[in-house]
Design a protein around this motif. Structure first.
Motif, short mmCIF file in Angstrom:
data_model
loop_
_atom_site.label_atom_id
_atom_site.label_comp_id
_atom_site.label_asym_id
_atom_site.label_seq_id
_atom_site.Cartn_x
_atom_site.Cartn_y
_atom_site.Cartn_z
N ASP A 166 82.48 -16.46 9.03
CA ASP A 166 82.15 -17.18 7.79
C ASP A 166 81.98 -18.67 8.02
O ASP A 166 81.24 -19.34 7.30
CB ASP A 166 83.25 -16.96 6.73
N GLN A 167 82.67 -19.20 9.00
CA GLN A 167 82.59 -20.64 9.27
C GLN A 167 81.33 -20.99 10.05
O GLN A 167 80.87 -22.12 10.00
CB GLN A 167 83.83 -21.08 10.06
N ILE A 168 80.76 -20.01 10.73
CA ILE A 168 79.57 -20.25 11.54
C ILE A 168 78.29 -20.10 10.74
O ILE A 168 77.37 -20.91 10.79
CB ILE A 168 79.55 -19.30 12.76
N HIS B 43 102.92 -11.25 15.21
CA HIS B 43 101.62 -10.62 15.44
C HIS B 43 100.98 -10.21 14.11
O HIS B 43 99.80 -10.46 13.87
CB HIS B 43 101.77 -9.42 16.36
N GLU B 44 101.78 -9.59 13.23
CA GLU B 44 101.25 -9.16 11.93
C GLU B 44 100.76 -10.35 11.11
O GLU B 44 99.69 -10.29 10.50
CB GLU B 44 102.33 -8.39 11.14
N LYS B 45 101.52 -11.44 11.11
CA LYS B 45 101.12 -12.64 10.35
C LYS B 45 99.86 -13.26 10.95
O LYS B 45 98.98 -13.71 10.22
CB LYS B 45 102.25 -13.67 10.33
N ARG B 46 99.77 -13.26 12.26
CA ARG B 46 98.57 -13.80 12.92
C ARG B 46 97.34 -12.96 12.57
O ARG B 46 96.28 -13.50 12.27
CB ARG B 46 98.78 -13.86 14.43
N GLN B 47 97.48 -11.65 12.60
CA GLN B 47 96.38 -10.76 12.24
C GLN B 47 95.95 -10.98 10.80
O GLN B 47 94.77 -11.01 10.48
CB GLN B 47 96.78 -9.29 12.45
N GLN B 48 96.92 -11.16 9.92
CA GLN B 48 96.64 -11.42 8.51
C GLN B 48 95.86 -12.73 8.36
O GLN B 48 94.89 -12.80 7.60
CB GLN B 48 97.95 -11.49 7.73
N GLN B 49 96.26 -13.76 9.08
CA GLN B 49 95.56 -15.05 9.02
C GLN B 49 94.12 -14.90 9.51
O GLN B 49 93.20 -15.49 8.93
CB GLN B 49 96.27 -16.10 9.87
N MET C 210 92.28 -12.26 9.41
CA MET C 210 91.51 -11.50 8.42
C MET C 210 91.15 -12.36 7.21
O MET C 210 90.07 -12.22 6.64
CB MET C 210 92.30 -10.27 7.95
N GLU C 211 92.05 -13.26 6.83
CA GLU C 211 91.80 -14.14 5.68
C GLU C 211 90.76 -15.22 6.00
O GLU C 211 90.04 -15.67 5.12
CB GLU C 211 93.11 -14.81 5.24
N HIS C 212 90.71 -15.64 7.24
CA HIS C 212 89.80 -16.71 7.65
C HIS C 212 88.90 -16.20 8.76
O HIS C 212 89.03 -16.56 9.91
CB HIS C 212 90.59 -17.93 8.15
#
Length: 192
Positions: free
Chosen positions: A187-189, A173-179, A181-183
């Protein structure tokens, strides 16, 4: 003259197609339940390890490894009373037996005859074949036993070491949240 013409031996009475389909269906449910039970074993082992990093340790491990490691860790935990350890041993023995039957059914060679269904399994490093007779009802019973083992593991965890429940998913869960936040998807829209 007809006496000289060989006759085709009569086919044995085989289980009906609907019985075979019912068996295949319940096998699918049992296999799905086995995966769920394996998930519970990973959660148990992670909770006994007592760290969010346990997810890395238990990932991809076999059922037998998870069972043996859980028992080994439970035996040395400071707060583990003998009664709770005995209870866990009993639960994991039931789980081990259920998985042994599951493995025989899933990895064996199936057959049918007038008596019903059977599966043949070779025994490790021998020429011996073991045959196990089974029916859709037997597989349904195994499915129920796997469900019961999940419930027993869940209850044991929540009763004995509730503060460790969920360790396996915390790091993911922590790694997914970090991902996330980084992406940031926004920003892609939006163009710059």
């Amino acid at each position: 003259m007809d006496e000289l013409i060989p006759t085709q031996p009569s086919a044995p009475d085989l289980p009906s197609l609907s019985d075979s389909r019912a068996l295949a269906e319940v096998m699918g449910y049992m296999v799905r339940e086995a995966a769920e039970l394996e998930y519970h074993l990973r959660g148990l082992c992670s909770a006994l390890i007592g760290s969010k990093y346990a997810a890395v340790v238990v990932a991809g491990q076999s059922v037998s490894w998870l069972i043996e490691t859980s028992l080994a860790i439970a035996a040395v935990r400071d707060e583990m009373e003998e009664y709770y350890l005995d209870e866990l041993k009993e639960i994991l023995q039931r789980t081990k037996k259920a998985f042994a039957t599951r493995n025989a059914l899933v990895h064996g060679l199936w057959g049918s005859d007038s008596q019903g269904h059977f599966v043949n399994n070779s025994k490790l490093r021998t020429l011996e074949l073991r045959e196990l007779d089974f029916s859709a009802d037997d597989v349904d019973e195994l499915w129920s036993e796997m469900t019961r083992c999940q419930e027993l593991i869940h209850t044991w965890l929540h009763d004995i070491i509730p503060h460790e429940v969920g360790n396996e998913v915390i790091l993911r869960h922590e790694k997914r949240q970090q991902q996330l936040m980084e992406h940031d998807p926004i920003d892609q829209i939006l163009p710059e």
